[in-house]
Scaffold this active site. Structure first.
Site, PDB file in Angstrom:
ATOM      1  N   GLY A 116     -65.341 -78.218 -39.469  1.00 22.16           N
ATOM      2  CA  GLY A 116     -65.412 -78.435 -40.974  1.00 22.16           C
ATOM      3  C   GLY A 116     -66.680 -79.119 -41.437  1.00 22.16           C
ATOM      4  O   GLY A 116     -66.879 -78.881 -42.609  1.00 22.16           O
ATOM      5  N   GLU A 166     -68.099 -86.432 -40.477  1.00 23.50           N
ATOM      6  CA  GLU A 166     -66.695 -85.558 -40.753  1.00 23.50           C
ATOM      7  C   GLU A 166     -66.738 -84.876 -42.145  1.00 23.50           C
ATOM      8  O   GLU A 166     -67.442 -85.380 -43.045  1.00 23.50           O
ATOM      9  CB  GLU A 166     -65.488 -86.511 -40.554  1.00 23.50           C
ATOM     10  CG  GLU A 166     -64.633 -86.406 -39.154  1.00 23.50           C
ATOM     11  CD  GLU A 166     -63.797 -84.902 -39.232  1.00 23.50           C
ATOM     12  OE1 GLU A 166     -64.475 -83.801 -39.797  1.00 23.50           O
ATOM     13  OE2 GLU A 166     -62.801 -85.067 -38.494  1.00 23.50           O
ATOM     14  N   ASP A 167     -65.808 -83.952 -42.151  1.00 23.12           N
ATOM     15  CA  ASP A 167     -65.624 -83.350 -43.484  1.00 23.12           C
ATOM     16  C   ASP A 167     -64.781 -83.971 -44.433  1.00 23.12           C
ATOM     17  O   ASP A 167     -64.997 -84.346 -45.698  1.00 23.12           O
ATOM     18  CB  ASP A 167     -65.204 -81.759 -43.433  1.00 23.12           C
ATOM     19  CG  ASP A 167     -64.037 -81.375 -42.546  1.00 23.12           C
ATOM     20  OD1 ASP A 167     -63.532 -82.670 -41.966  1.00 23.12           O
ATOM     21  OD2 ASP A 167     -63.678 -80.300 -42.494  1.00 23.12           O
ATOM     22  N   ASP A 182     -57.792 -87.299 -43.753  1.00 20.05           N
ATOM     23  CA  ASP A 182     -56.703 -86.876 -44.486  1.00 20.05           C
ATOM     24  C   ASP A 182     -55.690 -87.721 -43.873  1.00 20.05           C
ATOM     25  O   ASP A 182     -55.652 -89.033 -44.430  1.00 20.05           O
ATOM     26  CB  ASP A 182     -56.396 -85.524 -44.039  1.00 20.05           C
ATOM     27  CG  ASP A 182     -55.218 -85.165 -44.637  1.00 20.05           C
ATOM     28  OD1 ASP A 182     -55.014 -85.137 -46.039  1.00 20.05           O
ATOM     29  OD2 ASP A 182     -54.138 -84.691 -44.244  1.00 20.05           O
ATOM     30  N   PHE A 199     -54.546 -79.891 -51.632  1.00 18.52           N
ATOM     31  CA  PHE A 199     -55.292 -79.013 -50.720  1.00 18.52           C
ATOM     32  C   PHE A 199     -56.716 -78.478 -51.086  1.00 18.52           C
ATOM     33  O   PHE A 199     -56.837 -78.238 -52.167  1.00 18.52           O
ATOM     34  CB  PHE A 199     -54.529 -77.711 -50.384  1.00 18.52           C
ATOM     35  CG  PHE A 199     -55.268 -77.148 -49.076  1.00 18.52           C
ATOM     36  CD1 PHE A 199     -54.961 -77.571 -47.690  1.00 18.52           C
ATOM     37  CD2 PHE A 199     -55.844 -75.809 -49.211  1.00 18.52           C
ATOM     38  CE1 PHE A 199     -55.611 -76.805 -46.754  1.00 18.52           C
ATOM     39  CE2 PHE A 199     -56.388 -75.192 -48.289  1.00 18.52           C
ATOM     40  CZ  PHE A 199     -56.229 -75.771 -46.712  1.00 18.52           C
ATOM     41  N   ARG A 218     -64.768 -71.433 -45.501  1.00 15.97           N
ATOM     42  CA  ARG A 218     -65.666 -72.304 -44.967  1.00 15.97           C
ATOM     43  C   ARG A 218     -67.066 -72.250 -45.818  1.00 15.97           C
ATOM     44  O   ARG A 218     -67.776 -73.236 -45.803  1.00 15.97           O
ATOM     45  CB  ARG A 218     -65.850 -72.446 -43.457  1.00 15.97           C
ATOM     46  CG  ARG A 218     -64.785 -72.946 -42.812  1.00 15.97           C
ATOM     47  CD  ARG A 218     -65.081 -73.302 -41.308  1.00 15.97           C
ATOM     48  NE  ARG A 218     -63.893 -73.451 -40.578  1.00 15.97           N
ATOM     49  CZ  ARG A 218     -63.096 -74.432 -40.416  1.00 15.97           C
ATOM     50  NH1 ARG A 218     -63.357 -75.600 -40.769  1.00 15.97           N
ATOM     51  NH2 ARG A 218     -62.216 -74.278 -39.398  1.00 15.97           N
TER      52      ARG A 218
END
Ligand code: IMP
Ligand code: MG
Length: 185
Positions: free
Chosen positions: A54, A108-109, A112, A161, A174
């Site tokens: 990600g 990190e992307d 969550d 999302f 992506r």
């Protein structure tokens, strides 16, 4: 695959997405984050650890604006189902650089529930680095389930999302340059 419609929405598999963060907005913010890292880590020769898949696009843009002496490495969190265990074991693969006594910055992307980054921090901390910090492009604080917070983040986002700019839906999209959110109306 990606059906672009006249109203800027795109269809990925069964879902419709609309633009959420334009590339220009993302890149401006990424440049600010890179500057903070340039200032903080100017003399500490950090090791940047980008979490695949990600974060590949965020890491690429971020690190192009990082001008300090530093190294970059890429890891994956691989899930293995234990033969006899009921749960799965998350193992870090690909970390070939020395971590001990180094200043680590995990890239990190999105955070969550926080479980993934929590696991990565714990695993890397066990390798006795000088310090461990986290930079994530996106942070969904309303979803957090563990006690973890990013040291640097690009955007706080709602519980929706998202995809594009590294984030995927079932492996797709992506590669999109903007970030999209699922259309709910
Ligand atoms: P966490 O362990 O729940 O914090 O989840 C982290 C991982 O879930 C991220 O690295 C993403 O791969 C994935 N993820 C979480 N939210 C989204 C989203 O909105 N779109 C795409 N992937 C997501
Ligand atoms: Mg990820």
């Amino acid at each position: 695959m990606e059906l672009s419609k006249n109203d800027n929405t795109i269809q990925i598999l069964d879902r419709i997405f609309e633009p959420y963060l334009h590339e220009g907005v993302i890149l401006n913010r990424v440049a600010v984050l890179a500057n903070e890292l340039n200032n903080t880590y100017q003399t500490s020769d950090p090791l940047f650890v980008s979490v695949l898949n990600g974060s590949f696009m965020f890491a690429s843009d971020l690190l192009k604006s990082v001008h300090i002496k530093s190294r970059v490495s890429f890891i994956k969190v691989a899930s293995y189902e234990g033969v006899q265990s009921t749960g799965s074991v998350n193992q870090l693969v690909g970390l070939t650089e020395t971590v001990k006594d180094k200043h680590i910055v995990i890239i990190e992307d999105i955070i969550d529930t926080g479980k993934t980054i929590h696991h990565i921090i714990n695993t890397i901390s066990a390798m006795q680095p000088a310090s461990v910090k986290v930079v994530t492009l996106l942070f969904k604080p309303s979803r957090l389930q563990v006690d973890v917070s990013p040291d640097y983040y690009g955007f706080e986002v709602p519980d929706k999302f998202l995809l594009g700019y590294g984030l995927d839906y079932d492996g797709y999209s992506r590669n999109l340059r903007h970030i999209y959110t699922e259309k709910t109306h």
